[in-house]
Every structure is written in C-alpha cells, then in structure tokens.
Design a protein around this motif. Structure first.
Motif, PDB file in Angstrom:
ATOM      1  N   TYR A 109       0.848  -1.190   0.000  1.00 40.58           N
ATOM      2  CA  TYR A 109       0.000   0.000   0.000  1.00 40.58           C
ATOM      3  C   TYR A 109       0.887   1.244   0.000  1.00 40.58           C
ATOM      4  O   TYR A 109       1.858   1.327   0.758  1.00 40.58           O
ATOM      5  CB  TYR A 109      -0.890   0.047   1.244  1.00 40.58           C
TER       6      TYR A 109
ATOM      7  N   GLU B  72      -0.925   8.526   0.025  1.00 46.73           N
ATOM      8  CA  GLU B  72      -0.916   9.862  -0.567  1.00 46.73           C
ATOM      9  C   GLU B  72      -1.953  10.708   0.163  1.00 46.73           C
ATOM     10  O   GLU B  72      -2.847  10.175   0.830  1.00 46.73           O
ATOM     11  CB  GLU B  72      -1.209   9.823  -2.066  1.00 46.73           C
TER      12      GLU B  72
ATOM     13  N   THR C 278      -5.029   8.595   1.912  1.00 48.83           N
ATOM     14  CA  THR C 278      -5.433   7.401   1.172  1.00 48.83           C
ATOM     15  C   THR C 278      -4.259   6.434   1.050  1.00 48.83           C
ATOM     16  O   THR C 278      -3.143   6.840   0.695  1.00 48.83           O
ATOM     17  CB  THR C 278      -5.935   7.758  -0.235  1.00 48.83           C
ATOM     18  N   TYR C 279      -4.525   5.165   1.342  1.00 51.89           N
ATOM     19  CA  TYR C 279      -3.553   4.088   1.114  1.00 51.89           C
ATOM     20  C   TYR C 279      -4.043   3.283  -0.077  1.00 51.89           C
ATOM     21  O   TYR C 279      -5.115   2.666  -0.029  1.00 51.89           O
ATOM     22  CB  TYR C 279      -3.440   3.196   2.351  1.00 51.89           C
ATOM     23  N   ASN C 280      -3.276   3.306  -1.166  1.00 46.66           N
ATOM     24  CA  ASN C 280      -3.659   2.658  -2.410  1.00 46.66           C
ATOM     25  C   ASN C 280      -2.840   1.394  -2.660  1.00 46.66           C
ATOM     26  O   ASN C 280      -1.625   1.374  -2.423  1.00 46.66           O
ATOM     27  CB  ASN C 280      -3.449   3.604  -3.591  1.00 46.66           C
ATOM     28  N   SER C 281      -3.512   0.357  -3.147  1.00 47.47           N
ATOM     29  CA  SER C 281      -2.831  -0.825  -3.671  1.00 47.47           C
ATOM     30  C   SER C 281      -3.451  -1.147  -5.027  1.00 47.47           C
ATOM     31  O   SER C 281      -4.369  -0.456  -5.479  1.00 47.47           O
ATOM     32  CB  SER C 281      -2.988  -2.012  -2.715  1.00 47.47           C
TER      33      SER C 281
ATOM     34  N   ASP D  77      -7.219  -2.411  -3.968  1.00 48.28           N
ATOM     35  CA  ASP D  77      -8.184  -1.616  -3.217  1.00 48.28           C
ATOM     36  C   ASP D  77      -7.530  -0.364  -2.631  1.00 48.28           C
ATOM     37  O   ASP D  77      -6.328  -0.150  -2.783  1.00 48.28           O
ATOM     38  CB  ASP D  77      -8.852  -2.438  -2.108  1.00 48.28           C
ATOM     39  N   SER D  78      -8.354   0.431  -1.980  1.00 52.06           N
ATOM     40  CA  SER D  78      -7.878   1.646  -1.322  1.00 52.06           C
ATOM     41  C   SER D  78      -8.515   1.761   0.055  1.00 52.06           C
ATOM     42  O   SER D  78      -9.667   1.366   0.252  1.00 52.06           O
ATOM     43  CB  SER D  78      -8.238   2.899  -2.137  1.00 52.06           C
TER      44      SER D  78
ATOM     45  N   GLU E 194      -9.192   4.770   2.965  1.00 48.78           N
ATOM     46  CA  GLU E 194      -9.192   6.223   3.022  1.00 48.78           C
ATOM     47  C   GLU E 194      -9.793   6.719   4.330  1.00 48.78           C
ATOM     48  O   GLU E 194     -10.808   6.210   4.794  1.00 48.78           O
ATOM     49  CB  GLU E 194     -10.006   6.776   1.838  1.00 48.78           C
TER      50      GLU E 194
END
Length: 236
Positions: free
Chosen positions: A123, A126, A187-190, A193-194, A196
C-alpha cells in the motif's frame, strides 16, 4: 478570563464570539493598525494572524508574561527559536496547525492507521488537502502535521508537493478553490483496493471553539504543550 486576540480577521471575529459566549473578556484586538497596548493585562492570548506577524506576536506574549495559543501556520522555521524564548521566560505555549477537536481526533486516527499500514508495504500513501483560495500557505499546516504523523509511525521519511514522489516520500496534493474551510484526505492505495480516512470542516467554528478551549486550559500554566495535552490524548 481576559483574552488578547492577536489577529482580528475572519477567524479572530469567530474566536471573539465564542470567547464572549463562554463568559470571557476581550482586552486586545491586535491587527496591523494598532499596538500591543493591553496585552499585559490578559490572562492568555490567542494568535490567529499571518505568518509575517506570528513571531512578533508570540515573542511579545512571552516578554509580557502572557501564555499564548497560536494557530497561525507558515512560520515554523522560527519554531525552535520561539520554544527557546518560551523556556527562557517561563512562558506558556500551545502551537497547533489546527485547533479543531475533530481534526485532533483525526490526527490520532491517522497515526494509528499509519502504524498498522507500515506492515503492508504494497500500500502506498498519498494525501490531498483542499482549502479556500485565500489561504496563504501550501500545503496546509494540518496536512504537514498529518504527514509527520505518518512519518513518525512508518518507513516514510519526507513529504513533497512533487507529482513524482520518491519511494519514501508522501505526495501531498494542495488544492485552492472557492471558500472551502478545509478538507483533508489520507489514502492508502494498492492494486486491488484503497483505504481512506477523511476530515471535512463545514465552517470555521470548529477551529475557533478549539482555540478558546485550548486558551482556557493553558491560562495559568507554564511550559510547552500540544492539543494532545488539552484533550488528554497523551496516553501512549
């Protein structure tokens, strides 16, 4: 309680209203056109001015033996200097990028989530902050505080406004538009999924009420404190 208002713009007016509603007296309304006359009679000062005036306001309080709560951002290159002066003068000081009670709870959620997410390096984090188009600094002080909270609890080492952050940098998107009081999103993005978390201020009143509550808590105290102390969140 007698309060000196250092900075009498939009926030100063809202702070004044809350202070009067809570039974306090305003002994100084300092803007660019008047002096510090009346400051020494205050039990506490609240500084919501501009970056260029903050150091003068804060140091004047320490020299006058008046505890000061400062919500001005954009002057933190002088922070260590002000802390040293506070200690030299046995002053009382709280500086926060955001006095909103909700935002300070959001800071706690942010740090807790950062600790958890540091175990899952697929993850990437941002941030985005949105404020009114009259805000002078970017990113916001609140966004910087959020970034620091992540850095202290993860492998990230820095934040940047650059659209192409390095591996261990947190990208902050700073948006200035309309009359938005303040919206902050982490926000943690992979790839799949995300996750937030988000805080949205509906108006300036949360900032003002929190500043008055902090001033009530600080009056009569010496030392350097944070909103964690005010809200009794220093349990870890």
């Amino acid at each position: 309680m007698k309060i000196a208002l250092l900075g009498y713009g939009k926030m100063g007016h809202v702070i004044e209203r809350f202070a009067l509603e809570r039974g306090h007296e305003i002994v100084l309304k300092k803007d660019e056109f008047n002096t510090y006359e009346g400051l020494s009679s205050a039990d506490v000062a609240i500084d919501f001015s501009v970056p260029s005036a903050a150091v003068s306001n804060i140091s004047s309080c320490f020299h006058a033996n008046v505890p000061v709560v400062s919500g001005t951002t954009g002057w933190l290159e002088h922070y260590d200097e002000m802390i040293a002066l506070c200690k030299e003068k046995n002053g009382g000081f709280i500086s926060s990028s955001n006095f909103s009670l909700g935002v300070n709870l959001f800071f706690e959620f942010n740090e807790y989530l950062a600790k958890i997410m540091s175990q899952f390096d697929h993850y990437k984090v941002e941030m985005e902050e949105i404020h009114h188009d009259q805000k002078l600094d970017a990113p916001s002080g609140t966004a910087i505080s959020l970034a620091k909270g992540i850095i202290e609890n993860s492998n990230y080492t820095n934040w940047t406004l650059d659209d192409a952050p390095k591996e261990n940098e947190i990208h902050i998107e700073a948006v200035r538009v309309g009359t938005v009081p303040g919206t902050h999103t982490v926000t943690y993005n992979s790839e799949v999924d995300s996750i937030e978390i988000k805080h949205t201020a509906h108006n300036r009143e949360g900032f003002a009420l929190g500043a008055v509550i902090a001033a009530e808590w600080l009056a009569g105290k010496q030392g350097v404190y944070t909103m964690k102390d005010v809200l009794n969140l220093n349990t870890k």
